[in-house]
Design a protein around this motif. Sequence first.
Motif, mmCIF file in Angstrom:
data_model
loop_
_atom_site.group_PDB
_atom_site.id
_atom_site.type_symbol
_atom_site.label_atom_id
_atom_site.label_comp_id
_atom_site.label_asym_id
_atom_site.label_seq_id
_atom_site.Cartn_x
_atom_site.Cartn_y
_atom_site.Cartn_z
ATOM 1 N N HIS A 4 22.921 41.180 72.898
ATOM 2 C CA HIS A 4 23.220 42.430 73.216
ATOM 3 C C HIS A 4 23.149 43.418 71.886
ATOM 4 O O HIS A 4 22.606 44.491 71.813
ATOM 5 N N SER B 153 28.044 36.138 83.790
ATOM 6 C CA SER B 153 26.662 35.607 83.663
ATOM 7 C C SER B 153 26.078 35.924 82.004
ATOM 8 O O SER B 153 25.093 35.441 81.738
ATOM 9 N N GLY B 154 26.786 36.680 81.338
ATOM 10 C CA GLY B 154 26.737 36.720 79.810
ATOM 11 C C GLY B 154 26.690 35.405 78.924
ATOM 12 O O GLY B 154 27.379 34.547 79.318
ATOM 13 N N GLY B 155 26.061 35.642 77.763
ATOM 14 C CA GLY B 155 26.179 34.540 76.638
ATOM 15 C C GLY B 155 27.595 33.982 76.753
ATOM 16 O O GLY B 155 27.913 32.959 76.759
ATOM 17 N N LEU B 156 28.557 35.029 76.028
ATOM 18 C CA LEU B 156 29.861 34.593 76.101
ATOM 19 C C LEU B 156 30.669 34.207 77.207
ATOM 20 O O LEU B 156 31.352 33.172 77.261
ATOM 21 N N GLY C 164 27.553 40.528 88.336
ATOM 22 C CA GLY C 164 27.177 42.170 88.574
ATOM 23 C C GLY C 164 26.649 42.458 89.846
ATOM 24 O O GLY C 164 26.868 43.582 90.543
ATOM 25 N N LYS D 141 22.128 37.632 91.366
ATOM 26 C CA LYS D 141 22.649 36.934 90.231
ATOM 27 C C LYS D 141 23.801 35.952 90.487
ATOM 28 O O LYS D 141 23.619 34.929 90.068
ATOM 29 N N LEU E 205 38.167 40.381 75.159
ATOM 30 C CA LEU E 205 37.171 39.947 74.342
ATOM 31 C C LEU E 205 36.185 40.773 74.098
ATOM 32 O O LEU E 205 35.518 41.158 73.254
ATOM 33 N N ALA F 119 30.947 46.448 79.980
ATOM 34 C CA ALA F 119 30.671 47.510 81.072
ATOM 35 C C ALA F 119 31.459 48.837 80.956
ATOM 36 O O ALA F 119 31.202 49.770 81.757
ATOM 37 N N TYR G 56 41.230 39.516 71.105
ATOM 38 C CA TYR G 56 40.961 38.530 70.162
ATOM 39 C C TYR G 56 39.529 38.990 69.455
ATOM 40 O O TYR G 56 38.580 39.421 70.176
ATOM 41 N N PHE H 142 36.796 37.499 66.897
ATOM 42 C CA PHE H 142 36.729 36.169 66.452
ATOM 43 C C PHE H 142 36.275 36.183 65.011
ATOM 44 O O PHE H 142 36.821 35.781 64.167
ATOM 45 N N ARG I 192 19.706 43.532 82.220
ATOM 46 C CA ARG I 192 20.823 42.646 82.847
ATOM 47 C C ARG I 192 20.069 41.728 83.934
ATOM 48 O O ARG I 192 20.617 41.398 84.952
HETATM 49 N N1 LIG Z 1 35.860 39.473 70.720
HETATM 50 C C1 LIG Z 1 34.812 38.849 70.252
HETATM 51 O O1 LIG Z 1 34.753 38.246 69.030
HETATM 52 C C2 LIG Z 1 33.393 38.947 70.691
HETATM 53 C C3 LIG Z 1 32.431 38.302 70.199
HETATM 54 C C4 LIG Z 1 31.301 38.394 70.391
HETATM 55 C C5 LIG Z 1 30.794 39.244 71.824
HETATM 56 N N2 LIG Z 1 31.874 40.123 72.039
HETATM 57 C C6 LIG Z 1 31.759 40.914 73.236
HETATM 58 O O2 LIG Z 1 31.847 40.371 74.464
HETATM 59 C C7 LIG Z 1 31.239 41.123 75.441
HETATM 60 C C8 LIG Z 1 30.017 40.147 75.865
HETATM 61 O O3 LIG Z 1 29.019 39.694 74.906
HETATM 62 P P1 LIG Z 1 27.875 38.749 75.441
HETATM 63 O O4 LIG Z 1 27.136 38.555 74.146
HETATM 64 O O5 LIG Z 1 28.242 37.846 76.561
HETATM 65 O O6 LIG Z 1 27.053 40.001 76.123
HETATM 66 P P2 LIG Z 1 25.955 39.837 77.203
HETATM 67 O O7 LIG Z 1 25.251 38.495 77.127
HETATM 68 O O8 LIG Z 1 25.031 40.890 77.151
HETATM 69 O O9 LIG Z 1 26.749 39.801 78.736
HETATM 70 C C9 LIG Z 1 27.630 40.625 79.030
HETATM 71 C C10 LIG Z 1 27.633 40.737 80.551
HETATM 72 O O10 LIG Z 1 28.741 41.753 80.823
HETATM 73 C C11 LIG Z 1 27.990 42.124 82.308
HETATM 74 N N3 LIG Z 1 27.933 43.883 82.223
HETATM 75 C C12 LIG Z 1 28.676 44.306 83.120
HETATM 76 N N4 LIG Z 1 28.358 45.665 83.021
HETATM 77 C C13 LIG Z 1 27.539 45.754 81.885
HETATM 78 C C14 LIG Z 1 26.859 46.876 81.408
HETATM 79 N N5 LIG Z 1 27.012 48.149 81.756
HETATM 80 N N6 LIG Z 1 25.852 46.592 80.552
HETATM 81 C C15 LIG Z 1 25.666 45.404 79.936
HETATM 82 N N7 LIG Z 1 26.177 44.288 80.546
HETATM 83 C C16 LIG Z 1 27.008 44.394 81.774
HETATM 84 C C17 LIG Z 1 26.736 41.645 82.545
HETATM 85 O O11 LIG Z 1 26.791 40.848 83.639
HETATM 86 P P3 LIG Z 1 26.535 41.163 85.129
HETATM 87 O O12 LIG Z 1 25.177 41.957 84.793
HETATM 88 O O13 LIG Z 1 26.559 39.912 85.786
HETATM 89 O O14 LIG Z 1 27.690 42.100 85.427
HETATM 90 C C18 LIG Z 1 26.335 40.636 81.150
HETATM 91 O O15 LIG Z 1 25.877 39.314 81.563
HETATM 92 C C19 LIG Z 1 30.332 42.183 74.695
HETATM 93 O O16 LIG Z 1 31.244 43.133 74.891
HETATM 94 C C20 LIG Z 1 30.334 41.837 73.385
HETATM 95 O O17 LIG Z 1 30.293 42.720 72.000
HETATM 96 C C21 LIG Z 1 33.133 39.894 71.509
#
Ligand SMILES: NC(=O)c1ccc[n+]([C@@H]2O[C@H](COP(=O)([O-])OP(=O)(O)OC[C@H]3O[C@@H](n4cnc5c(N)ncnc54)[C@H](OP(=O)(O)O)[C@@H]3O)[C@@H](O)[C@H]2O)c1
Length: 343
Positions: free
Chosen positions: A43, A156-159, A179, A183, A244, A248, A271, A273, A324
């Motif tokens: 993302h 469903s996302g990477g994390l 979502g 999915k 985390l 959304a 948290y 990271f 998505r």
């Molecule tokens: N705390 C940390 O250290 C850390 C480290 C890395 C990432 N993050 C954060 O963690 C979150 C997830 O990261 P990721 O890499 O897993 O992202 P990702 O692969 O894009 O996954 C995000 C997931 O959120 C859901 N989602 C719900 N509403 C959304 C919207 N309006 N737009 C996009 N996705 C939406 C989607 O699932 P559905 O479509 O199934 O709803 C999607 O699979 C992000 O906010 C990222 O910035 C935090």
Amino acid sequence: MKAILIQDYVADPSSLIPSEVPTPRPHADRPLLVRISHCSPQHADILHAQGKHQNNNPKRGWCHPPFILGYDFAGVVDSISPSYTGNLRIGDRVFGASIGAFAEYVAVKAEAVRKVPPRLSSEAACAMEGQAVSYAAVVKVAKVLPGDTVLVSGASGGLGSACCTVAKALGAKVIALAGDEGKAKMMRRDMGVNAVVVVDEGGKLVDEVMGLTKGRGVDVVLDNTGMVNDAIRCLAYVGRIVVLGFAARKGVMESVKMNKLLLKSATVTGYRFGEGGRRDPEVLEEIWKGYLEMMESGKLKAMLYGKYEGLENIGKALGDLAARKVYGKVVVKVADLEDKAKL
Ligand SMILES: NC(=O)c1ccc[n+]([C@@H]2O[C@H](COP(=O)([O-])OP(=O)(O)OC[C@H]3O[C@@H](n4cnc5c(N)ncnc54)[C@H](OP(=O)(O)O)[C@@H]3O)[C@@H](O)[C@H]2O)c1
């Protein structure tokens, strides 16, 4: 070499195509030149390409055009600056994160890469590069125990998908949020979680989660999307929430009534990271050790989405992420380098 060069920010990253740029050379600050075999769009790459990431901030950011897009990669060490004093050698398979990964080569800092464990494919290492945060969140922060029930948003996302797998590997029961129903169907088939619940506007997800836990609620919520209010509603007494991400929230943060926390004796922990790692490199090493052991033992498997080959498919991968469509991790194969690697 070919690379996805951002000359000017773009509105639609799916329109990006590779162009010819000079191949970088290793130098004192970035002593390792890696020939890239795989890269994994995420993302943040979309935001970087659009100029919407905090790193693009004209005053405080460091990522301004022209730059080569991309972050997570795997590949083979191609050449090394004489100034390098580390253990990596030419031909070693490595994975890491450094801006400029959507390219045939990237010159990186010594600390940006690690050796791919022998039993792991470069593709899997590339997919899992950015997800050590999942291990840290589940094991170190939420301290998930066998038998705990864990709710994961953005599952469903990477994390999120990696959080589900780590929690399952620890013996927890996992409820994943999806979502939409399409999915959810694929996640039920592929993710090996205990239940998948579809997020809706009307708050039915709370009823479903309470139903699945026979009215008790969940022990832990790992919140990747920004749903702390619903997380509190889904929580068991003395449950814990780890914040985390806010995928959304579209930049608008929630307000939380503190009495709701008191009523459930709930703990909410944020948290971050990257910051944790910068402040405490020893703990970071512990996290990587535990995470890599889990991967090598086969308890933690990369969940790969689709098949993308060649830098010319980076645009498609970014478009699928933005729409998505993706669940798990997208990995783009840039070159077949197994024969060039020391295995
Ligand atoms: N705390 C940390 O250290 C850390 C480290 C890395 C990432 N993050 C954060 O963690 C979150 C997830 O990261 P990721 O890499 O897993 O992202 P990702 O692969 O894009 O996954 C995000 C997931 O959120 C859901 N989602 C719900 N509403 C959304 C919207 N309006 N737009 C996009 N996705 C939406 C989607 O699932 P559905 O479509 O199934 O709803 C999607 O699979 C992000 O906010 C990222 O910035 C935090």
